[in-house]
Design an enzyme around this catalytic site. Structure first.
Site, mmCIF file in Angstrom:
data_model
loop_
_atom_site.group_PDB
_atom_site.id
_atom_site.type_symbol
_atom_site.label_atom_id
_atom_site.label_comp_id
_atom_site.label_asym_id
_atom_site.label_seq_id
_atom_site.Cartn_x
_atom_site.Cartn_y
_atom_site.Cartn_z
ATOM 1 N N ASP A 174 -4.328 -4.504 6.227
ATOM 2 C CA ASP A 174 -4.763 -5.708 4.468
ATOM 3 C C ASP A 174 -3.674 -6.073 4.677
ATOM 4 O OD1 ASP A 174 -6.583 -6.600 2.991
ATOM 5 O OD2 ASP A 174 -5.519 -5.282 0.735
ATOM 6 N N SER A 227 1.113 -0.685 0.391
ATOM 7 C CA SER A 227 -0.028 -0.151 -0.168
ATOM 8 C C SER A 227 1.171 0.975 0.209
ATOM 9 C CB SER A 227 -0.823 -0.183 1.377
ATOM 10 O OG SER A 227 -1.509 1.346 1.246
ATOM 11 N N HIS A 277 -2.483 -0.997 -3.638
ATOM 12 C CA HIS A 277 -4.030 0.170 -2.924
ATOM 13 C C HIS A 277 -3.921 1.253 -4.433
ATOM 14 C CE1 HIS A 277 -4.762 -1.653 1.226
ATOM 15 N NE2 HIS A 277 -4.802 -2.456 0.313
#
EC number: 3.1.1.61
Length: 355
Positions: free
Chosen positions: A290, A168, A194
């Site tokens: 995540d 991310s 992401h």
């Protein structure tokens, strides 16, 4: 302690919206706004902000020119504000290379409503940026003939082995660093980073030009081949699936998982279910958690997993959570990780395990 933010944007509407969104947060404060980088230079000296938000495309001085000078003379955390266009995505990728920590996209329509819907995400990105470790960027050149780490053994890797990557905040540069060291006959690689729709295509194109391997945005249904990397598109989850004896990519436009679509947990869980011991998991810099649950599932299914260490992460969030949950076998720096992954493959690829 309050995080001081300086907004640099030629749009009075965006300056006003960002000020409203940021000042609603108890731990954030806008200490100034500037319509162009020339005014911003003086304000940075006066206000000493912790984080800048910087419009990608501005008059008087290009946002990239300003960012490049800033990172050379006075490095500080910068969150780019980008338009959802092909040009905007390409400029944003360049900004990440120059040292920007993260970016936020402006909605194409109904900017006021759209920005307010993003308010929590904007605040989270500014908080993460304030804690980010700024990493000196090296100039990159496309990989020439023999570049990339050498493979040990010949041929080292069967098409059954796979590398599964999640990242991310700070991940665009970390993924690039990792992939640029991969040799042309490395295992197939699946990646979830992401990133919004449209940006993943620009990201894949940039990597494809720089790396020895082929890099593309996953379209769904592709056979996963050695020497190829497939990046989750910004609008869908990427999953690993089986089709007979082959691995294939699969896309799912279902709801966000772990607050994200594409989600690293979705990719990692699919690898646990379909690749088992043939998968190598890699979790890189990023905010939040995540990927932590999915990585644990991969380990329980027999995968061997790597996490980026705190010292080399821009934000040590996702790797930290994965380590805490017990899903990680090896913690290493970004520089060392590609070599360690290839060493592991060389030592464990006598024959891929069928699942």
């Amino acid at each position: 302690m309050t995080i001081k933010v300086l907004i640099i944007d030629d749009s009075a509407l965006i300056r006003s919206l960002l000020t409203e969104i940021i000042n609603q947060q108890p731990d954030l404060e806008v200490v100034g706004t500037a319509p162009d980088p020339l005014i911003a230079r003086e304000m940075i000296k006066q206000k000493n902000p912790d984080v800048l938000t910087l419009d990608v495309e501005m008059p008087k001085m290009d946002g990239l020119d300003f960012l490049e000078r800033l990172m050379r003379l006075r490095p500080m955390p910068v969150v780019m504000i980008s338009s959802l266009t092909e040009r905007g995505s390409e400029i944003t990728m360049r900004a990440m290379e120059l040292g920007a920590v993260d970016f936020v996209t402006k909605p194409k329509i109904s900017i006021a409503n759209g920005m307010h819907e993003y308010s929590e995400m904007i605040a989270d990105k500014i908080r993460a940026a304030s804690r980010a470790r700024l990493i000196a960027r090296k100039p990159l050149t496309p990989v020439a003939g023999g570049a990339g780490l050498p493979l040990v053994g010949n041929p080292l890797i069967s098409s059954e082995k796979l590398i599964i990557i999640g990242a991310s905040t700070g991940g665009t540069e970390a993924i690039k660093s990792f992939l640029m060291q991969m040799p042309s006959d490395c295992p197939g690689i699946l990646i979830t980073q992401h990133m919004p729709a449209g940006f993943t295509q620009s990201f894949a194109n940039r990597l494809n030009a720089l790396c020895k391997i082929s890099v593309q945005e996953a379209k769904g249904g592709e056979r996963v081949l050695p020497g190829h990397a497939y990046i989750a598109p910004g609008h869908s989850h990427l999953l690993l699936a089986r089709s007979g004896a082959n691995y294939v990519t699969q896309l799912d436009d279902g709801p966000p998982v772990s607050r994200h679509r594409p989600s690293v947990d979705v990719l990692f869980s699919s690898a646990a279910n379909n690749a088992g011991k043939n998968a190598i998991g890699v979790i890189l810099t990023g905010m939040g958690k995540d990927g932590a649950e999915g990585m644990l599932k991969m380990k329980q299914a027999g995968a061997y997993n790597f996490a980026q260490d705190e010292a080399s992460c821009v934000v040590f969030g996702m790797p930290k959570e994965a380590i805490a949950m017990g899903g990680v076998d090896d913690v290493s720096s970004l520089n060392d990780m590609p070599g360690r992954v290839l060493q592991y493959l060389a030592a464990n690829s006598g024959r891929a395990l069928r699942v």
